[in-house]
Write a protein that holds these residues in place. Sequence first.
Motif, PDB file in Angstrom:
ATOM      1  N   ASP A  65       0.879  -1.265   0.152  1.00  0.00           N
ATOM      2  CA  ASP A  65      -0.067   0.102  -0.034  1.00  0.00           C
ATOM      3  C   ASP A  65       1.039   1.370   0.101  1.00  0.00           C
ATOM      4  OD1 ASP A  65       0.807  -0.295   2.360  1.00  0.00           O
ATOM      5  OD2 ASP A  65      -0.951  -0.297   3.476  1.00  0.00           O
ATOM      6  N   GLU A  69      -3.083   4.003  -0.139  1.00  0.00           N
ATOM      7  CA  GLU A  69      -3.838   4.746   0.940  1.00  0.00           C
ATOM      8  C   GLU A  69      -3.850   6.284   0.582  1.00  0.00           C
ATOM      9  OE1 GLU A  69      -2.223   4.317   5.089  1.00  0.00           O
ATOM     10  OE2 GLU A  69      -3.230   2.262   4.935  1.00  0.00           O
ATOM     11  N   ASP A  73      -7.246   8.397  -0.155  1.00  0.00           N
ATOM     12  CA  ASP A  73      -7.914   9.722   0.546  1.00  0.00           C
ATOM     13  C   ASP A  73      -7.474  10.982  -0.113  1.00  0.00           C
ATOM     14  OD1 ASP A  73      -5.113  10.085   0.699  1.00  0.00           O
ATOM     15  OD2 ASP A  73      -4.907   9.614   2.882  1.00  0.00           O
TER      16      ASP A  73
END
Lengths: 215, 243
Positions: A65, A69, A73
């Motif tokens: 990741d 992430e 977002d």
Amino acid sequence: MKLINFEFLKLRKKSRGWLGPILVFILIMTAFPLTVEILNKNLEQAFFSILWIATLLVMMLATEDIFLEDYNDGSLEQMAIKYDSLSGLVATKIFVYWVLIGIPISLIGALYGFGITRSSESALQILPILLITTYIFLNVFSFGNALSLTKGSILGTLITMPLVLPLLVVLGKVVIAINLGISFLGFLFLLLGILSIIILILPMIISFVIKAHLE
Amino acid sequence: MIKKFIHQFASPKTYLFQVDRAYPYIFYASLFVYIGSLFWGLFLTSEDFVQGNSYRIIYLHVPASFISQSLYLAMAFASAIFLIWKVKLSAYLVKSIAPIGAVTTFIALVSGSIWGIPTWGTWWAWDARIISTLILFIMYLGLISLHDSFTDYEKADKFLAILVIVGSVNIPIIKMSVEWWSTLHQTASITVTEKPAIDASMLYPLFGSIIGFSGIVFCLVILSSKLQILLREKNKSWVKDYV
């Protein structure tokens, strides 16, 4: 510098991101003597191949990741607008990952090398090799995870694993050189050469891929 | 003149019509060449001194492995054209070559295994050339699954092209694997620079079979690219007229 600090802080706050891979590495390296008969001499022979494969797997898990992430977002998009070069951001991210995950794993790997082969010489010899290898792996797997950003890490692994296989061949040759006591400096410089090409080119390709994702 | 031709040819519509005209000639010619050289190789040449009759699988194995690597290079070339000049047709070509490359690599692997039983005594060995060919096969499958996982075709084309170009670093390694490592697999018998290492009576049918097999595979690529074009351009009016 501010960017490095920021990325460093972000990764350090997320303990599963950096501590997790290190612990998984320790678990793999501790579990492998259980599968071989203990005190067997074969342990030494198998050690290096397990070491490279464990490093490969853990680097794969660690980069899972690296962009996901931020992408979810929306901060990746903001940073792509804010900074002129997205490839600089990518290179920073990978560098921070290397400092927090790659270096500890290299040290632990060298320690395991000392524990299993019982020679401080070969442990010292694999340390620089591990440092370079982890950096190369982090770059290549970040590329795979950038390609399969929202599609899971199985796809990223499937498409980037073939790319590092030539490197594994070189690592195999390094082990032969270490075992026979031949100078392995040639391989070290070869790995350094591969690394210098990769850290110049791959961040650019990764930023191109991320831009295509953000479109 | 040449520039105009290339520009016209790069449009999927012109490509489709041109290729439709040329297709039967290429197909029957290469089928004729391949069957002819198979007949020549299987029945008219003499037995090999060491390997007996088992060497005759060379007329399938060598063309298939040659094509499997060449197709990857063709994909890399088409991907570069797609990324640099944004030619849609070459993106379609990359997508349509991938499954055919996988099939030819599979043929090369299976025929190699069958050949390995009488000559090496084993159908599989952990040998540099065999492993790298298996990796090539997995690479083709990875490319296909990368493209399949995106519903947005434009994105998928772009990612596929990037991955093909980055993955082409493996091709020289596959090619040179028999020379850089001491392996069970022999080194190439035919090279551009040196005199061929096999006898002329086996060499000519081998060349014929490589040319014929390449032609047949080329026809498969044409068919597959036709499918790809019709699928992607299905909203265009000329496609409705064509179908």
